[in-house]
Design a protein around this motif. Structure first.
Motif, PDB file in Angstrom:
ATOM      1  N   PRO A 185       0.800  -1.240   0.000  1.00  0.00           N
ATOM      2  CA  PRO A 185       0.000   0.000   0.000  1.00  0.00           C
ATOM      3  C   PRO A 185       0.829   1.285   0.000  1.00  0.00           C
ATOM      4  N   ALA A 226       0.849   3.614  -3.331  1.00  0.00           N
ATOM      5  CA  ALA A 226      -0.428   4.289  -3.566  1.00  0.00           C
ATOM      6  C   ALA A 226      -0.636   5.427  -2.565  1.00  0.00           C
ATOM      7  N   THR A 275       1.587   8.412  -3.563  1.00  0.00           N
ATOM      8  CA  THR A 275       1.041   9.089  -4.748  1.00  0.00           C
ATOM      9  C   THR A 275      -0.185   9.916  -4.385  1.00  0.00           C
ATOM     10  N   GLU A 276      -1.084   9.332  -3.592  1.00  0.00           N
ATOM     11  CA  GLU A 276      -2.296  10.044  -3.186  1.00  0.00           C
ATOM     12  C   GLU A 276      -1.965  11.317  -2.420  1.00  0.00           C
ATOM     13  N   THR A 331      10.997   3.869  -2.878  1.00  0.00           N
ATOM     14  CA  THR A 331       9.639   4.031  -2.337  1.00  0.00           C
ATOM     15  C   THR A 331       9.689   4.303  -0.849  1.00  0.00           C
TER      16      THR A 331
END
Length: 518
Positions: free
Chosen positions: A365, A368, A371-372, A416
């Motif tokens: 997760p 995502a 990015t959000e 990341t």
């Protein structure tokens, strides 16, 4: 060559590996020849006899001990050297061996229901015993296949875990604790209540938070023990429970001093109403706040001038409103408890984040979420300006003095995690306001954007729970937007909440998956 044979059903002999034929019916597929085991075999040889049956002239079939057999072979390079290795063996009488017994023997020998390896504490006791008997830790490490650091840590743990804690563990039937947990219990071996709280937190999955809370509490109590005689010597009264202060008491910081600025403790020392109380939000253990028990009576405010006549009913309404507001304020002891829990949770959470960011791979997760947050740019992200405080926190969370340099050679998964560290620093700095946990009107009036901070805290903590972070009670209150309760949810509530928040298999951080793990 084997020893002289006898007619006994079980005979102990010494055999060369070249004399032993591997059992084709062995069910064990994973021999788990790990580095520690191989180092031990290389240093000590095979100590526990293998089990064999006569197979032919001076030849035997291996029935029990395949891991020992292959571990011994792994210590030599050539087949000739391997065949010459000698191991102890029990020769079984084939006439007493019924059909199918091979498989039952393998099951019994290797099934945890039939045998149990030494617990971590028992292993630590064994290492401690070897060192206590005079063996050098370096030699212990060599003989057991452990590192020098592992031996040193185990010996220290065995030494610190006293009889009181051992009896608690025995009564609770708790045998699955690793050395890290045992080391913490040893740290608090002189405080049985703390050990009980730590074990309860361990069962609820909130051990890290409780460890930090206990350490902070111990530091606070030790500091208070030093401050009390200092205050007494200076002639300063101490209100141990600040809620016993009279309702007229006010902090000196809210009074005017002789020079027109805020009143200082030094300037107020001679006042009969001078009193100290343990600070609500101490910046260091043992810090106190100073009060005047009755500023009006002791002349720290000018006499009130005659007020112009007003509507009496309005005066009454205002007085009643002021009284209600005062009555709704939380007690100082409640605030201190909440502040303490909040700071302990903050330290434990950031330690957890360091472990997560230190992994080789990122939970699914994470990409995502990153990015959000970058696309929606909420306030914590929007306020990011690269100031020193946030940059220092990134260094702490990543463990790198120059994270940007590390990014140049990082794998995609590590990139990341480094990007996540930047977001983590922004949310953690946003939550640095200790009053974030509070829902009372007094806190909201003191921090005008407290509601927004709580909303950002909800977003952050909810996501961390989704990837496996165990929320403490004060963090649960933030997620649920409820007032903090000065107790942990019971085990049933905690288990239920954990299943809702993280699912059956949370994608959380793992010590085995850290970047430095071998």
């Amino acid at each position: 060559m084997s020893d002289t044979a006898t007619t006994a059903p079980i005979q102990r002999v010494t055999l060369r590996l070249g004399q032993i034929r591997v059992n084709e019916n062995n069910v064990r597929q994973d021999l788990n020849l790990d580095e520690k085991f191989l180092k031990s075999v290389a240093a000590n040889g095979v100590k526990v006899p293998v089990g064999v049956l006569p197979f032919g002239e001076d030849t035997y079939e291996l029935k029990m001990g395949h891991r020992r057999y292959f571990g011994a072979r792994a210590t030599k390079e050539t087949e000739e050297e391997q065949d010459a290795i000698e191991v102890p063996a029990y020769v079984l009488d084939p006439s007493l061996h019924e059909a199918g017994e091979d498989f039952i023997d393998q099951l019994i020998e290797n099934d945890d229901d039939y045998r149990r390896g030494l617990t971590e504490l028992e292993q630590a006791d064994a290492l401690f015993g070897a060192v206590g008997a005079g063996m050098k830790q370096t030699r212990v490490a060599q003989l057991t296949g452990r590192s020098r650091t592992e031996v040193s840590r185990a010996v220290k743990t065995a030494k610190t875990v006293g009889e009181r804690t051992r009896s608690v563990l025995a009564e609770a039937g708790t045998y699955d604790l690793d050395l890290e947990v045992l080391g913490v219990l040893g740290e608090f071996d002189d405080d049985g209540d703390a050990v009980d709280r730590l074990l309860e937190a361990y069962r609820k999955g909130r051990f890290e938070f409780q460890v930090q809370w206990e350490r902070d509490d111990r530091a606070e109590q030790q500091a208070r023990a030093q401050v009390r005689p200092q205050l007494k010597k200076a002639g300063v009264r101490l209100a141990e429970d600040s809620d016993t202060l009279p309702p007229t008491a006010e902090p000196l910081a809210e009074l005017d001093g002789p020079d027109g600025g805020p009143m200082t403790a030094e300037a107020h020392t001679g006042c009969p109403g001078h009193v100290a109380a343990w600070a609500e939000n101490p910046s260091e253990p043992g810090e106190v706040d100073y009060f005047c028990t009755d500023p009006d009576h002791f002349g720290h405010r000018p006499p009130q001038e005659d007020a112009p006549e007003t509507d009496c009913e309005e005066d009454v309404r205002q007085a009643e409103a002021a009284g209600e507001a005062k009555a709704s304020e939380p007690s100082r002891e409640y605030v201190k408890a909440g502040n303490k829990a909040y700071r302990a949770a903050e330290k434990a959470r950031q330690t957890w984040l360091k472990d997560l960011i230190g992994r080789k791979t990122a939970p699914k997760p994470l990409a995502a979420f990153i990015t959000e947050q970058l696309l929606t740019c909420p306030k914590p992200v929007g306020q990011w300006s690269g100031d020193v405080g946030r940059r220092n926190l990134i260094k702490e969370l990543t463990g790198y003095d120059t994270p940007a340099e590390r990014a140049k050679t990082a794998t995609p998964a590590k990139l990341t995690l480094l990007n996540f560290a930047v977001l983590a620093a922004t949310f953690e700095k946003r939550m640095n306001e200790v009053r974030t946990w509070r829902t009372d009107r007094t806190a909201r009036s003191a921090v005008y954007e407290l509601r927004e901070i709580r909303q950002d805290a909800h977003t952050w903590l909810t996501f961390l729970a989704e990837i496996g972070y165990p929320l403490s009670s004060v963090e649960h209150a933030l997620v649920d937007d409820e007032p903090f309760q000065e107790h942990e949810p019971d085990a049933a509530d905690a288990d239920s909440q954990a299943s809702e928040d993280t699912g059956d298999t949370p994608d959380g951080a793992s010590a085995e998956d850290s970047e430095d793990a071998s």
